[in-house]
Design a protein around this motif. Structure first.
Motif, PDB file in Angstrom:
ATOM      1  N   UNK A  64      34.599 -18.446 -62.016  1.00 47.18           N
ATOM      2  CA  UNK A  64      34.027 -17.100 -62.165  1.00 47.18           C
ATOM      3  C   UNK A  64      34.103 -16.271 -60.876  1.00 47.18           C
ATOM      4  N   UNK A  65      34.540 -16.882 -59.777  1.00 44.77           N
ATOM      5  CA  UNK A  65      34.420 -16.213 -58.483  1.00 44.77           C
ATOM      6  C   UNK A  65      35.193 -14.915 -58.395  1.00 44.77           C
ATOM      7  N   UNK A  66      36.413 -14.903 -58.898  1.00 49.00           N
ATOM      8  CA  UNK A  66      37.223 -13.692 -58.764  1.00 49.00           C
ATOM      9  C   UNK A  66      36.552 -12.504 -59.435  1.00 49.00           C
ATOM     10  N   UNK A  67      35.982 -12.718 -60.616  1.00 44.71           N
ATOM     11  CA  UNK A  67      35.306 -11.617 -61.313  1.00 44.71           C
ATOM     12  C   UNK A  67      34.071 -11.154 -60.550  1.00 44.71           C
ATOM     13  N   UNK A  68      33.365 -12.079 -59.949  1.00 42.39           N
ATOM     14  CA  UNK A  68      32.183 -11.697 -59.180  1.00 42.39           C
ATOM     15  C   UNK A  68      32.568 -10.943 -57.912  1.00 42.39           C
ATOM     16  N   UNK A  69      33.636 -11.381 -57.271  1.00 44.71           N
ATOM     17  CA  UNK A  69      34.090 -10.715 -56.051  1.00 44.71           C
ATOM     18  C   UNK A  69      34.562  -9.292 -56.353  1.00 44.71           C
ATOM     19  N   UNK A  70      35.101  -9.073 -57.543  1.00 44.88           N
ATOM     20  CA  UNK A  70      35.510  -7.723 -57.938  1.00 44.88           C
ATOM     21  C   UNK A  70      34.329  -6.758 -57.946  1.00 44.88           C
ATOM     22  N   UNK A  71      33.122  -7.289 -58.110  1.00 44.18           N
ATOM     23  CA  UNK A  71      31.918  -6.446 -58.092  1.00 44.18           C
ATOM     24  C   UNK A  71      31.390  -6.220 -56.679  1.00 44.18           C
TER      25      UNK A  71
END
Length: 847
Positions: free
Chosen positions: A420-427
């Motif tokens: 899930x990290x990439x999606x969280x980093x996008x935020x």
């Protein structure tokens, strides 16, 4: 009279002539109720021993109407007691049930009924339920006496009523539920998104799929949204009090008023800080720790408090808004200092405190013993920590020796986060998958020895990782503090979404629904479980529509944002009911070993005594299991009596195959073929609803009320050498650390939420207590065994107090000085109480 009837009612003789039964009916009048029931409400007695040959059911008396009411007011609650009289024909037998008809235009709450037979026998009915008008429900209400029966022991005269009552509670799974319905059926979590507001509010349906498995919730039947037929339409805030929850499951008017008042009181002091920043267009966080501490102690303008309070009150639905006035909320407002900084302002920075909170903080069941070095992921991929990183911190032991002596531990937030990290980093949040290694010192405190932080690589190949080791001085010490903050942020999000929400609130709801649908109120197990389900369905419904919905408070305050509930669904894949039992959980995590001593009721022995959650928890677990065993032995004689209990078998089947239907094929569900299966399942269920929830909920303000100790968002990256950020970091590490935390508005919102969730309400009922004011079960043996349970909990309180005073048990308080009381039952305190006490185990998940 049959031998069975004589056994159940040994003092009853058949009536030989027309006789009369006197009675009292107690009605609670809540605010907003129009009038007393009076002559518009009638009651009939249904015989529990004599069958009417014309109907094949228990004989019915003539109707009696509620007259001669006497009203009393106590603790703000108004009750009216009515005298009633029934004339009975010869041979009527003994009352077993009541049939109540409400011909009024409004509902009323019936608390209890007490009847006195001609031979002076007292028969009591603990009703505790709302009765809606017949013109709305189209049916009468049935209440059974306080005698409890297994299905195959039900008096023949009551058998049809028992079955019909359960059938009515199941409904037909059609239509939108109305306020007056008493229907319990299931639905997916399809009410978290609001696609009608835009694509950014689209959320996946949880439950019913391999991708997003999830427990079921109570069905409301609201129509679908306009833009997505799979998503249920959302009530707006003005109708938040109209979300369908069967009225008997709802928070009382008094409790709802108290929760709302507490929420406003908690929010105002912190939102003053956030609102000021918002109005000034300043999204920055706090500039210093002194400025942050001012939130808890600073003098504020009464005019500003009144303005913010008015704005908050205007959000409430009109019906609730009438209940709350500014004066009733007791302004001016002042929130207490969170305990983590009350005695020692910088204790939270200590490595000892960092490790202690994994054993005695708000998330004490995530840490586990390390069995293999270096740690690997679930696919066997080796991490980045090397022997040279940790060797010098093992008090002279080699890594192998430390492993063999069970002195290495890990807090693992790696595998589940990585996808899930990439999606969280996008935020724009700075999140890392982490592994934290700790060493058990000779004084039994945990010393962190390495923190591994990982990210997915840009080309989806191997992970990128860095390892930090303890340091106390200069930039190395400050970087170590940053690394700990990143670990704690992950632990905080896991705590809120998994340990707290998923593993208590969510997993319990299907058990509640199945209990209402499959276990009659006459069933002894329904009586056993009933207090442990109080308010939970309503609390969960409010949480879905305020905290967990798209754009809700948790999406605003957690770094998981809109992915939060997907993360919960992902971790549900790992959930097992049998592993929620404390001994099984401790064994799985390697925090205990199997104990060959047959006299040990838990079957396990802690690795070390100074594990507050484990030590106190095993005592509470044993007390609950002893009570459940004692209770079940009154009604079940052997394994066959469990197998032949049709209601229990249907109940367990529905929990597995419907309520937790996405996990139904798993072999770890108990088979429910033995009395031991039943005792273990019930003990685990009560443990989750009471002790586990208390351990993860009521310490939140003490620890998370001070965001630097347990941040939930990180907004700046690790400062790398050679960058502008690194220069900024070296110049003032504390200021840089504070800039990593959220802005004032989000942080203030989070702190206010922690205070509200940590508050006990004044009418809370604790483990070992019952709320009923009547003789709550017609069984002296059960009452005696419940008293034994209560006395044991009081002894546990004394032993917990003694452990907290023992200076050799370093983890009971630690540098912060917070004694571990989250599993202190508080049963000895029988007075009404509330507030942020940090102790007490409520019977149910009621906040």
């Amino acid at each position: 009279m049959s031998r069975f009837t004589k056994f159940l009612f040994p003092h009853v003789c058949p009536y030989t002539k027309t006789s009369s039964i006197k009675g009292e009916v107690v009605i609670v009048q809540n605010s907003g109720q129009h009038s007393d029931p009076g002559k518009s409400a009638s009651i009939q007695i249904c015989s529990g021993t004599t069958i009417d040959p014309r109907t094949g059911r228990g004989k019915l008396s003539e109707k009696a109407y509620l007259r001669y009411g006497k009203t009393n007011t106590s603790n703000g609650e108004k009750t009216t007691t009515y005298k009633i009289m029934f004339q009975l024909e010869p041979g009527f037998g003994t009352p077993g049930a009541l049939i109540l008809t409400n011909q009024l235009k409004h509902e009323f709450f019936i608390q209890s009924v007490s009847l006195q037979t001609p031979n002076k026998q007292i028969i009591k009915f603990d009703c505790g339920s709302w009765v809606y008008p017949f013109e709305k429900t189209g049916t009468d209400r049935i209440f059974f006496s306080n005698a409890k029966y297994l299905p195959n022991q039900t008096p023949q005269a009551l058998l049809n009523l028992r079955e019909e009552e359960l059938t009515s509670l199941r409904g037909d799974e059609k239509g939108e539920r109305k306020e007056w319905d008493r229907i319990y059926d299931y639905d997916y979590y399809n009410d978290l998104g609001n696609p009608d507001k835009g694509r950014e509010h689209v959320r996946p349906v949880l439950g019913g799929s391999d991708l997003h498995p999830f427990p079921r919730r109570l069905r409301t039947g609201r129509p679908p949204s306009d833009t997505d037929p799979l998503t249920e339409s959302q009530p707006n805030m003005i109708n938040i009090d109209r979300i369908y929850v069967p009225l008997d499951e709802r928070l009382s008017s008094k409790k709802l008023f108290e929760v709302l008042s507490n929420s406003i009181q908690a929010a105002v002091p912190f939102l003053i800080q956030g609102a000021k920043s918002f109005l000034e267009g300043d999204s920055r966080g706090f500039e210093s720790f002194d400025e942050m501490n001012y939130m808890f102690s600073g003098n504020r303008s009464l005019m500003v408090e009144e303005w913010i309070t008015e704005k908050l009150m205007n959000i409430l639905p009109p019906k609730l808004r009438k209940e709350i006035t500014y004066e009733s909320i007791k302004a001016p407002f002042k929130s207490p200092f969170p305990q983590i900084i009350a005695e020692n302002e910088f204790a939270w920075k200590s490595d000892v405190e960092f490790g202690r909170q994994m054993l005695a903080g708000t998330n004490p069941a995530r840490i586990q013993r390390l069995e293999k070095f270096p740690p690997t992921n679930k696919n066997g991929k080796i991490g980045f920590v090397k022997t040279t990183d940790v060797q010098h911190n093992l008090d002279g032991l080699s890594v192998t020796e430390a492993l063999n002596q069970c002195r290495l531990f890990i807090l693992d937030h790696h595998d589940y986060l990585m996808p899930f990290l990439e999606r969280m980093i996008e935020n724009n949040f700075h999140v890392y998958a982490s592994r934290t290694l700790l060493f058990l010192k000779s004084d039994k405190t945990l010393k962190p020895i390495a923190i591994e932080l990982s990210l997915p690589s840009p080309d989806n190949a191997d992970e990128l990782g860095i390892v930090f080791v303890p340091a106390e001085k200069d930039e190395a010490g400050a970087l170590w503090q940053v690394a700990k903050a990143l670990v704690v942020a992950s632990d905080s999000v896991y705590h809120q979404l998994i340990s707290h929400w998923l593993q208590t609130h969510v997993v319990i709801e299907p058990f509640i629904i199945a209990t209402r649908r499959q276990l009659s109120m006459m069933h002894p197990i329904h009586w056993l479980l009933h207090p442990h389900f109080k308010d939970t369905i309503h609390v969960n419904a409010l949480a879905r529509n305020i905290l967990l919905n798209s754009g809700g408070i948790l999406e605003k305050t957690l770094f998981s944002a809109e992915i939060s509930m997907e993360l919960s669904a992902e971790l549900y894949k790992e959930w097992r009911f049998d592993e929620q039992a404390l001994p099984a959980d401790l064994l799985k995590r390697g925090m205990a070993l199997k104990d060959p001593n047959p006299n040990n009721p838990t079957g396990v022995q802690l690795l070390f005594e100074d594990y507050p959650y484990g030590a106190d928890g095993l005592e509470i677990w044993t007390a609950i299991k002893t009570w459940v065993t004692d209770f079940c032995s009154v009604f079940y004689t052997d394994d066959d009596s469990v197998v032949s209990d049709q209601e229990i078998q249907e109940w367990w089947s529905e929990i597995r195959n419907v309520g937790h239907g996405d996990k139904c094929s798993e072999s770890w569900w108990f088979r429910m073929n033995t009395l031991s299966d039943l005792v273990q399942a019930l003990t685990t269920l009560i443990w989750i609803a009471s002790a586990i929830h208390a351990s993860v909920n009521f310490g939140q303000y003490a620890y998370s009320g001070y965001p630097p100790n347990r941040p939930t968002q990180i907004q700046k990256d690790i400062p790398w050498e050679g960058t502008f950020e690194y220069a900024e970091f070296i110049k003032d590490p504390d200021k840089y650390f504070l800039k990593m935390l959220p802005g004032k508005l989000n942080m203030s919102l989070s702190v206010a939420l922690m205070e509200v969730l940590s508050r006990h309400t004044s009418d809370e009922v604790y483990l070992g207590q019952r709320s009923s004011t009547v003789e709550w079960i017609n069984n002296e043996e059960v009452r005696q065994r419940f008293d034994k349970f209560n006395k044991e909990l009081r002894q546990i309180e004394k032993r917990i107090t003694e452990r907290n005073r023992n200076p050799s048990l370093k983890n009971r308080k630690g540098p912060s000085g917070i004694p571990y009381t989250l599993l202190y039952p508080d049963t000895s305190n029988v007075e009404l109480r509330g507030g942020v006490t940090g102790k007490g185990i409520p019977n149910s998940i009621s906040i």
